[in-house]
Motif scaffolding. Structure first.
Motif, PDB file in Angstrom:
ATOM      1  N   ALA A   8       0.850  -1.190   0.000  1.00 20.16           N
ATOM      2  CA  ALA A   8       0.000   0.000   0.000  1.00 20.16           C
ATOM      3  C   ALA A   8       0.889   1.243   0.000  1.00 20.16           C
ATOM      4  N   HIS A   9       0.505   2.249  -0.770  1.00 21.85           N
ATOM      5  CA  HIS A   9       1.314   3.464  -0.925  1.00 21.85           C
ATOM      6  C   HIS A   9       0.479   4.701  -0.607  1.00 21.85           C
ATOM      7  N   PHE A  10       0.900   5.429   0.417  1.00 24.35           N
ATOM      8  CA  PHE A  10       0.263   6.678   0.827  1.00 24.35           C
ATOM      9  C   PHE A  10       1.267   7.814   0.683  1.00 24.35           C
ATOM     10  N   SER A  11       0.764   9.036   0.583  1.00 22.40           N
ATOM     11  CA  SER A  11       1.658  10.180   0.534  1.00 22.40           C
ATOM     12  C   SER A  11       0.929  11.440   0.986  1.00 22.40           C
ATOM     13  N   ASP A  12       1.704  12.461   1.344  1.00 25.43           N
ATOM     14  CA  ASP A  12       1.182  13.796   1.637  1.00 25.43           C
ATOM     15  C   ASP A  12       0.033  13.742   2.641  1.00 25.43           C
ATOM     16  N   VAL A  13       0.371  13.219   3.804  1.00 24.48           N
ATOM     17  CA  VAL A  13      -0.618  13.034   4.875  1.00 24.48           C
ATOM     18  C   VAL A  13      -1.014  14.375   5.494  1.00 24.48           C
ATOM     19  N   HIS A  14      -0.054  15.264   5.680  1.00 19.36           N
ATOM     20  CA  HIS A  14      -0.308  16.609   6.220  1.00 19.36           C
ATOM     21  C   HIS A  14      -1.208  16.564   7.459  1.00 19.36           C
ATOM     22  N   GLU A 217      12.042  -1.760 -10.714  1.00 20.59           N
ATOM     23  CA  GLU A 217      10.812  -2.314 -11.288  1.00 20.59           C
ATOM     24  C   GLU A 217       9.619  -1.388 -11.085  1.00 20.59           C
ATOM     25  N   LEU A 218       9.728  -0.450 -10.127  1.00 23.94           N
ATOM     26  CA  LEU A 218       8.625   0.470  -9.842  1.00 23.94           C
ATOM     27  C   LEU A 218       9.194   1.663  -9.075  1.00 23.94           C
ATOM     28  N   VAL A 219       8.692   2.861  -9.372  1.00 31.06           N
ATOM     29  CA  VAL A 219       9.082   4.077  -8.658  1.00 31.06           C
ATOM     30  C   VAL A 219       7.816   4.761  -8.158  1.00 31.06           C
ATOM     31  N   LEU A 220       7.796   5.111  -6.858  1.00 27.11           N
ATOM     32  CA  LEU A 220       6.622   5.721  -6.244  1.00 27.11           C
ATOM     33  C   LEU A 220       6.985   7.089  -5.676  1.00 27.11           C
ATOM     34  N   TYR A 221       6.060   8.051  -5.834  1.00 26.68           N
ATOM     35  CA  TYR A 221       6.303   9.400  -5.334  1.00 26.68           C
ATOM     36  C   TYR A 221       4.990  10.075  -4.958  1.00 26.68           C
ATOM     37  N   GLY A 222       5.114  11.287  -4.396  1.00 24.72           N
ATOM     38  CA  GLY A 222       3.946  12.088  -4.018  1.00 24.72           C
ATOM     39  C   GLY A 222       4.134  13.521  -4.469  1.00 24.72           C
ATOM     40  N   HIS A 223       3.996  14.470  -3.531  1.00 24.99           N
ATOM     41  CA  HIS A 223       4.311  15.890  -3.722  1.00 24.99           C
ATOM     42  C   HIS A 223       3.286  16.654  -4.563  1.00 24.99           C
ATOM     43  N   ASN A 224       2.900  16.122  -5.714  1.00 24.41           N
ATOM     44  CA  ASN A 224       1.997  16.842  -6.609  1.00 24.41           C
ATOM     45  C   ASN A 224       0.532  16.743  -6.208  1.00 24.41           C
ATOM     46  N   HIS A 225       0.225  15.870  -5.248  1.00 20.55           N
ATOM     47  CA  HIS A 225      -1.165  15.654  -4.815  1.00 20.55           C
ATOM     48  C   HIS A 225      -2.049  15.228  -5.990  1.00 20.55           C
ATOM     49  N   ARG A 226      -1.498  14.438  -6.884  1.00 19.19           N
ATOM     50  CA  ARG A 226      -2.247  13.969  -8.044  1.00 19.19           C
ATOM     51  C   ARG A 226      -1.887  12.515  -8.337  1.00 19.19           C
ATOM     52  N   THR A 227      -2.859  11.781  -8.852  1.00 19.49           N
ATOM     53  CA  THR A 227      -2.651  10.393  -9.254  1.00 19.49           C
ATOM     54  C   THR A 227      -2.174  10.382 -10.706  1.00 19.49           C
ATOM     55  N   ARG A 228      -1.072   9.679 -10.939  1.00 17.45           N
ATOM     56  CA  ARG A 228      -0.498   9.709 -12.293  1.00 17.45           C
ATOM     57  C   ARG A 228       0.383   8.491 -12.501  1.00 17.45           C
ATOM     58  N   VAL A 229       0.381   7.966 -13.736  1.00 15.76           N
ATOM     59  CA  VAL A 229       1.282   6.874 -14.129  1.00 15.76           C
ATOM     60  C   VAL A 229       2.056   7.309 -15.363  1.00 15.76           C
ATOM     61  N   ASP A 230       3.378   7.280 -15.267  1.00 14.06           N
ATOM     62  CA  ASP A 230       4.249   7.527 -16.413  1.00 14.06           C
ATOM     63  C   ASP A 230       5.124   6.298 -16.625  1.00 14.06           C
ATOM     64  N   TRP A 231       5.701   6.210 -17.824  1.00 12.28           N
ATOM     65  CA  TRP A 231       6.588   5.095 -18.143  1.00 12.28           C
ATOM     66  C   TRP A 231       7.944   5.623 -18.579  1.00 12.28           C
ATOM     67  N   LEU A 232       8.987   5.144 -17.916  1.00 12.61           N
ATOM     68  CA  LEU A 232      10.351   5.555 -18.246  1.00 12.61           C
ATOM     69  C   LEU A 232      11.029   4.428 -19.024  1.00 12.61           C
ATOM     70  N   PRO A 233      11.374   4.650 -20.302  1.00  8.07           N
ATOM     71  CA  PRO A 233      12.080   3.601 -21.055  1.00  8.07           C
ATOM     72  C   PRO A 233      13.409   3.264 -20.384  1.00  8.07           C
ATOM     73  N   SER A 234      13.725   1.985 -20.352  1.00  7.41           N
ATOM     74  CA  SER A 234      14.997   1.562 -19.778  1.00  7.41           C
ATOM     75  C   SER A 234      15.552   0.399 -20.576  1.00  7.41           C
ATOM     76  N   SER A 235      16.788   0.042 -20.270  1.00  5.26           N
ATOM     77  CA  SER A 235      17.455  -1.034 -21.006  1.00  5.26           C
ATOM     78  C   SER A 235      16.806  -2.384 -20.766  1.00  5.26           C
ATOM     79  N   ARG A 236      15.994  -2.482 -19.709  1.00  7.10           N
ATOM     80  CA  ARG A 236      15.353  -3.765 -19.385  1.00  7.10           C
ATOM     81  C   ARG A 236      13.837  -3.675 -19.472  1.00  7.10           C
ATOM     82  N   GLY A 237      13.327  -2.719 -20.228  1.00  6.20           N
ATOM     83  CA  GLY A 237      11.888  -2.545 -20.349  1.00  6.20           C
ATOM     84  C   GLY A 237      11.436  -1.310 -19.592  1.00  6.20           C
ATOM     85  N   ALA A 238      10.301  -0.768 -19.979  1.00  3.14           N
ATOM     86  CA  ALA A 238       9.816   0.476 -19.382  1.00  3.14           C
ATOM     87  C   ALA A 238       9.490   0.299 -17.901  1.00  3.14           C
ATOM     88  N   ILE A 239       9.809   1.319 -17.121  1.00  2.20           N
ATOM     89  CA  ILE A 239       9.596   1.301 -15.671  1.00  2.20           C
ATOM     90  C   ILE A 239       8.386   2.163 -15.346  1.00  2.20           C
TER      91      ILE A 239
END
Length: 301
Positions: A8-14, A217-239
């Protein structure tokens, strides 16, 4: 990996301020931040909301909970203590991992341990911390980065620094050789152009270059207070790079969603590693928690 693992991933509890800013800790940044809290943010962030989301997640029995920063608001001693009490209610350190956000490292406090109070939740001992850190939880290796640095008023940018990036690269490479599922935790958006300069990670391009080597295999972040999925191309497949909204937002604020959290399930099949991504959050005035969306994190064509 023969069984599924759920994170489970939470962020920006404030967590809400229960008191003002005392003279010993008052400066221009805290004065402005406190005024912003009184005028706006206290109407948005509510303890009852984040507690409801935590209860919802616990009912689904995740194997671990990750929180990507901004537990507090103005970096005051009593806030750190309140947040520690809250963390202990969320779970024991072996079940919960935290990385700090810019509101957690807000402005200088002479002689105060600050986020060191949460060291047990960040792989530290006593009030001693070192970043980056690794926490092994089942098949997952959580790699915690600290992007939070002190900034002047009206800026909320972050920075990792060369030393932290170099150590993170070594850690991620070693974990990859071990076959661990590497999940990177960071507060600020980890890729360029995901935030305006005054709110962005200044060395996001350097972190993206590190990740492009296929080091996560996965990168998780917060800060923007928005739900978003991006894909970063890598040598072993997009992350997949996944952000989430504030866990305590009880009312709409601009284009930010109401409080929500991520739920990831990792499993392997004949096609290799699969990650199921569910977003759950409050829906309606009764603050009920529902599933907002679900997908398998599959790179776009």
């Amino acid at each position: 990996m023969t069984e599924a693992f759920t994170l489970a991933h939470f962020s920006d509890v404030h967590l809400p301020l229960a008191h003002g800013v005392g003279w010993p800790h008052l400066n221009a940044k805290r004065a402005l931040g406190y005024m912003n809290w009184i005028r706006k943010r206290r109407h948005v962030h509510q303890r009852a909301v984040v507690d409801r989301l935590i209860d919802d997640a616990k009912a689904l029995r995740p194997d671990h909970i990750a929180i990507t920063g901004d537990l507090i608001n103005l970096g005051l001693p009593r806030e750190y203590e309140t947040a520690l009490d809250w963390l202990e209610k969320v779970g024991a350190p072996e079940r919960v991992t935290v990385v700090p956000g810019n509101h957690d490292i807000y402005s200088a406090l002479r002689g105060d341990p600050g986020v060191g109070r949460w060291a047990a939740y960040m792989g530290g001992e006593g009030d001693t911390l070192a970043f980056p850190f690794v926490r092994r939880v089942g098949p997952i290796a959580l790699v915690g980065l600290n992007s939070a640095v002190e900034t002047p008023p009206f800026r909320a940018s972050g920075k990792l620094g060369q030393h932290q990036l170099e150590i993170a690269a070594e850690m991620l490479d070693a974990l990859g050789e071990e076959g661990a599922i590497r999940v990177v935790l960071i507060h600020h958006p980890p890729l360029p152009n995901l935030a305006p300069p005054r709110r962005a990670l200044s060395d996001a391009a350097h972190l993206a270059h590190l990740l492009e080597r296929g080091t996560a295999e996965l990168v998780l972040y917060g800060h923007n207070h928005r739900t978003r999925v991006d894909w970063l191309p890598s040598s072993r497949g997009a992350i997949p790079v996944v952000g989430i909204g504030s866990a305590s937002a009880a009312v709409p604020h601009g284009d930010e969603p109401l409080a929500n959290y991520n739920l990831f399930t990792f499993f392997r099949n004949e096609n290799g590693l699969r990650i199921r991504h569910i977003v759950r959050g409050i829906d309606g005035a009764d603050l009920s928690v529902k599933k907002i969306g679900e997908m398998i994190l599959t790179p776009p064509a």
